[in-house]
Design a protein around this motif. Structure first.
Motif, PDB file in Angstrom:
ATOM      1  N   VAL A 117       0.842  -1.188   0.000  1.00 20.12           N
ATOM      2  CA  VAL A 117       0.000   0.000   0.000  1.00 20.12           C
ATOM      3  C   VAL A 117       0.882   1.245   0.000  1.00 20.12           C
ATOM      4  CG1 VAL A 117      -1.914  -1.158   1.154  1.00 20.12           C
ATOM      5  CG2 VAL A 117      -0.174  -0.001   2.539  1.00 20.12           C
ATOM      6  N   GLY A 118       0.246   2.412  -0.159  1.00 22.94           N
ATOM      7  CA  GLY A 118       0.988   3.660  -0.217  1.00 22.94           C
ATOM      8  C   GLY A 118       1.591   4.040   1.125  1.00 22.94           C
ATOM      9  N   LYS A 119       2.458   5.014   1.086  1.00 23.03           N
ATOM     10  CA  LYS A 119       3.171   5.454   2.290  1.00 23.03           C
ATOM     11  C   LYS A 119       2.213   6.065   3.296  1.00 23.03           C
ATOM     12  CE  LYS A 119       7.075   8.355   3.733  1.00 23.03           C
ATOM     13  NZ  LYS A 119       8.133   9.281   3.272  1.00 23.03           N
ATOM     14  N   THR A 120       2.400   5.729   4.549  1.00 27.98           N
ATOM     15  CA  THR A 120       1.668   6.352   5.645  1.00 27.98           C
ATOM     16  C   THR A 120       2.667   6.767   6.715  1.00 27.98           C
ATOM     17  OG1 THR A 120       1.289   4.173   6.639  1.00 27.98           O
ATOM     18  CG2 THR A 120      -0.464   5.057   5.232  1.00 27.98           C
TER      19      THR A 120
ATOM     20  N   LEU B 220      -5.594   2.304   5.864  1.00 27.95           N
ATOM     21  CA  LEU B 220      -5.395   2.105   4.434  1.00 27.95           C
ATOM     22  C   LEU B 220      -5.433   0.625   4.081  1.00 27.95           C
ATOM     23  CD1 LEU B 220      -4.847   3.152   1.625  1.00 27.95           C
ATOM     24  CD2 LEU B 220      -2.419   3.315   2.191  1.00 27.95           C
ATOM     25  N   LEU B 221      -4.723  -0.200   4.843  1.00 24.35           N
ATOM     26  CA  LEU B 221      -4.720  -1.623   4.520  1.00 24.35           C
ATOM     27  C   LEU B 221      -6.109  -2.224   4.688  1.00 24.35           C
ATOM     28  CD1 LEU B 221      -3.117  -4.028   3.569  1.00 24.35           C
ATOM     29  CD2 LEU B 221      -2.487  -4.493   5.942  1.00 24.35           C
ATOM     30  N   ASN B 222      -6.835  -1.795   5.719  1.00 24.38           N
ATOM     31  CA  ASN B 222      -8.197  -2.296   5.903  1.00 24.38           C
ATOM     32  C   ASN B 222      -9.099  -1.886   4.744  1.00 24.38           C
ATOM     33  OD1 ASN B 222      -7.533  -3.495   8.330  1.00 24.38           O
ATOM     34  ND2 ASN B 222      -8.265  -1.782   9.585  1.00 24.38           N
ATOM     35  N   ASP B 223      -8.992  -0.631   4.307  1.00 28.77           N
ATOM     36  CA  ASP B 223      -9.818  -0.170   3.187  1.00 28.77           C
ATOM     37  C   ASP B 223      -9.445  -0.893   1.892  1.00 28.77           C
ATOM     38  OD1 ASP B 223     -11.399   1.533   4.615  1.00 28.77           O
ATOM     39  OD2 ASP B 223     -10.603   3.386   3.748  1.00 28.77           O
ATOM     40  N   VAL B 224      -8.147  -1.008   1.627  1.00 29.36           N
ATOM     41  CA  VAL B 224      -7.706  -1.694   0.411  1.00 29.36           C
ATOM     42  C   VAL B 224      -8.174  -3.146   0.425  1.00 29.36           C
ATOM     43  CG1 VAL B 224      -5.632  -2.611  -0.722  1.00 29.36           C
ATOM     44  CG2 VAL B 224      -5.775  -0.185  -0.139  1.00 29.36           C
ATOM     45  N   THR B 225      -8.115  -3.790   1.593  1.00 23.04           N
ATOM     46  CA  THR B 225      -8.540  -5.185   1.693  1.00 23.04           C
ATOM     47  C   THR B 225     -10.037  -5.325   1.469  1.00 23.04           C
ATOM     48  OG1 THR B 225      -6.729  -5.695   3.219  1.00 23.04           O
ATOM     49  CG2 THR B 225      -8.603  -7.204   3.192  1.00 23.04           C
ATOM     50  N   SER B 226     -10.827  -4.522   2.192  1.00 20.19           N
ATOM     51  CA  SER B 226     -12.278  -4.705   2.146  1.00 20.19           C
ATOM     52  C   SER B 226     -12.908  -4.134   0.888  1.00 20.19           C
ATOM     53  CB  SER B 226     -12.918  -4.073   3.385  1.00 20.19           C
ATOM     54  OG  SER B 226     -12.707  -2.666   3.415  1.00 20.19           O
ATOM     55  N   LYS B 227     -12.357  -3.043   0.377  1.00 19.58           N
ATOM     56  CA  LYS B 227     -13.000  -2.353  -0.745  1.00 19.58           C
ATOM     57  C   LYS B 227     -12.428  -2.749  -2.109  1.00 19.58           C
ATOM     58  CE  LYS B 227     -14.245   1.760   1.933  1.00 19.58           C
ATOM     59  NZ  LYS B 227     -14.167   3.258   1.985  1.00 19.58           N
ATOM     60  N   LEU B 228     -11.228  -3.315  -2.123  1.00 16.34           N
ATOM     61  CA  LEU B 228     -10.615  -3.735  -3.387  1.00 16.34           C
ATOM     62  C   LEU B 228     -10.461  -5.253  -3.431  1.00 16.34           C
ATOM     63  CD1 LEU B 228      -7.889  -0.967  -3.921  1.00 16.34           C
ATOM     64  CD2 LEU B 228     -10.316  -0.924  -4.506  1.00 16.34           C
ATOM     65  N   PHE B 229      -9.618  -5.816  -2.581  1.00 17.49           N
ATOM     66  CA  PHE B 229      -9.338  -7.252  -2.659  1.00 17.49           C
ATOM     67  C   PHE B 229     -10.574  -8.107  -2.392  1.00 17.49           C
ATOM     68  CE2 PHE B 229      -5.030  -5.611  -2.195  1.00 17.49           C
ATOM     69  CZ  PHE B 229      -4.319  -6.424  -3.058  1.00 17.49           C
ATOM     70  N   ASP B 230     -11.429  -7.680  -1.478  1.00 15.91           N
ATOM     71  CA  ASP B 230     -12.620  -8.483  -1.163  1.00 15.91           C
ATOM     72  C   ASP B 230     -13.734  -8.311  -2.194  1.00 15.91           C
ATOM     73  OD1 ASP B 230     -11.311  -9.329   1.089  1.00 15.91           O
ATOM     74  OD2 ASP B 230     -12.543  -8.204   2.515  1.00 15.91           O
TER      75      ASP B 230
ATOM     76  N   ASP C 187      -1.089 -10.531   4.196  1.00 21.47           N
ATOM     77  CA  ASP C 187      -0.672 -10.804   5.582  1.00 21.47           C
ATOM     78  C   ASP C 187       0.758 -10.344   5.822  1.00 21.47           C
ATOM     79  OD1 ASP C 187      -3.145 -11.906   6.105  1.00 21.47           O
ATOM     80  OD2 ASP C 187      -2.481 -13.990   5.848  1.00 21.47           O
ATOM     81  N   GLU C 188       1.597 -10.499   4.810  1.00 21.93           N
ATOM     82  CA  GLU C 188       2.989 -10.031   4.924  1.00 21.93           C
ATOM     83  C   GLU C 188       3.032  -8.518   5.104  1.00 21.93           C
ATOM     84  OE1 GLU C 188       6.508  -9.284   1.672  1.00 21.93           O
ATOM     85  OE2 GLU C 188       5.201 -11.029   1.413  1.00 21.93           O
ATOM     86  N   TRP C 189       2.219  -7.790   4.336  1.00 20.31           N
ATOM     87  CA  TRP C 189       2.187  -6.327   4.468  1.00 20.31           C
ATOM     88  C   TRP C 189       1.739  -5.926   5.868  1.00 20.31           C
ATOM     89  CZ3 TRP C 189      -0.992  -5.142  -0.605  1.00 20.31           C
ATOM     90  CH2 TRP C 189      -0.242  -5.567  -1.723  1.00 20.31           C
ATOM     91  N   ARG C 190       0.700  -6.605   6.366  1.00 22.71           N
ATOM     92  CA  ARG C 190       0.207  -6.249   7.704  1.00 22.71           C
ATOM     93  C   ARG C 190       1.256  -6.526   8.754  1.00 22.71           C
ATOM     94  NH1 ARG C 190      -4.607  -4.795   9.444  1.00 22.71           N
ATOM     95  NH2 ARG C 190      -5.674  -5.458   7.520  1.00 22.71           N
ATOM     96  N   ALA C 191       1.972  -7.624   8.613  1.00 24.72           N
ATOM     97  CA  ALA C 191       2.989  -7.982   9.603  1.00 24.72           C
ATOM     98  C   ALA C 191       4.152  -7.000   9.618  1.00 24.72           C
ATOM     99  CB  ALA C 191       3.502  -9.392   9.338  1.00 24.72           C
ATOM    100  N   ARG C 192       4.545  -6.526   8.449  1.00 22.74           N
ATOM    101  CA  ARG C 192       5.686  -5.609   8.394  1.00 22.74           C
ATOM    102  C   ARG C 192       5.295  -4.177   8.753  1.00 22.74           C
ATOM    103  NH1 ARG C 192       6.458  -5.400   1.743  1.00 22.74           N
ATOM    104  NH2 ARG C 192       4.940  -3.712   1.404  1.00 22.74           N
ATOM    105  N   GLY C 193       4.013  -3.818   8.598  1.00 25.44           N
ATOM    106  CA  GLY C 193       3.529  -2.512   9.017  1.00 25.44           C
ATOM    107  C   GLY C 193       3.726  -1.397   8.019  1.00 25.44           C
ATOM    108  N   TRP C 194       3.973  -1.758   6.746  1.00 26.82           N
ATOM    109  CA  TRP C 194       4.070  -0.731   5.704  1.00 26.82           C
ATOM    110  C   TRP C 194       3.799  -1.362   4.346  1.00 26.82           C
ATOM    111  CZ3 TRP C 194       7.870  -1.620   2.018  1.00 26.82           C
ATOM    112  CH2 TRP C 194       8.895  -2.498   2.383  1.00 26.82           C
TER     113      TRP C 194
END
Length: 207
Positions: free
Chosen positions: A152-155, A164-174, A200-207
């Motif tokens: 995802v983009g920089k935060t 951002l990750l929650n929105d990208v997951t629920s609104k795009l990937f899902d 899951d890798e993105w969520r674990a690394r935090g960016w």
């Protein structure tokens, strides 16, 4: 007519502009055109849309590198400008261009085709993506700086990353299939299928 056919009669031309290699996307449907991110090099963008009826300029978010040519393009064409509601006032302050505010559930028309607006909060408060969902070709997402190949983009805060990750997951990937093509604000396109295994890798690394 030039450009890549992307379904429902639309054609897509992509141009990299400015020192940060921003992608400006021109969608064309017959005589009508829609520009996503008038980022820089207004003369080059105006050359792209010469002799077309520009029905709108969409700014995916309020960061300066995505709107340097907005005022010049709107002034030259008279086309309306669109932006996500939470970012619109900041874009107007930076450019002098009054934006029509859009958010989840809104659409932007390009001839007989309607692009869906999807709000993605985190990179900025009002970042948006545009979805083209034709019956005769894969779906396409124009994601600005909210989703790239590899993440995802920089935060700047953990809360913004989570949003951002929650929105990208629920609104795009899902919502969209693996063959959906992602057109980011910089760099090459990808697909949701290529990126999905790494959520899951993105969520674990935090960016």
């Amino acid at each position: 007519m030039t450009g890549l056919p992307i379904g429902a009669g639309l054609r897509l031309t992509t141009r990299s502009v400015g020192p940060m290699d921003n992608n400006a996307y021109l969608l064309v449907n017959g005589p009508d055109a829609l520009l996503i991110d008038a980022a820089a090099e207004p003369s080059a963008l105006l050359q792209m849309i010469a002799k077309m009826n520009l029905v709108g300029v969409i700014t995916t978010h309020r960061h300066a590198d995505h709107l340097q040519a907005l005022a010049a393009v709107v002034r030259a064409t008279g086309a309306p400008a669109y932006a996500g509601s939470p970012d619109a006032a900041t874009i107007t302050e930076a450019t002098g261009v009054t934006c029509r505010e859009v958010w989840d559930g809104d659409t932007v028309a390009l001839g007989d085709v309607r692009l869906q607006v999807i709000g993605l909060v985190g990179h900025t408060p009002g970042s948006i993506a545009l979805a083209h969902t034709p019956d005769d070709a894969p779906d396409r997402l124009f994601t600005g700086d909210s989703l790239f190949p590899g993440g995802v983009g920089k935060t700047h805060r953990a809360a913004d990353f989570d949003s951002l990750l929650n929105d990208v997951t629920s609104k795009l990937f899902d919502r969209f299939g693996d063959d959906t093509v992602v057109h980011p604000g910089h760099g090459a396109p990808t697909t949701l299928g290529a990126e999905r295994p790494h959520l899951d890798e993105w969520r674990a690394r935090g960016w």
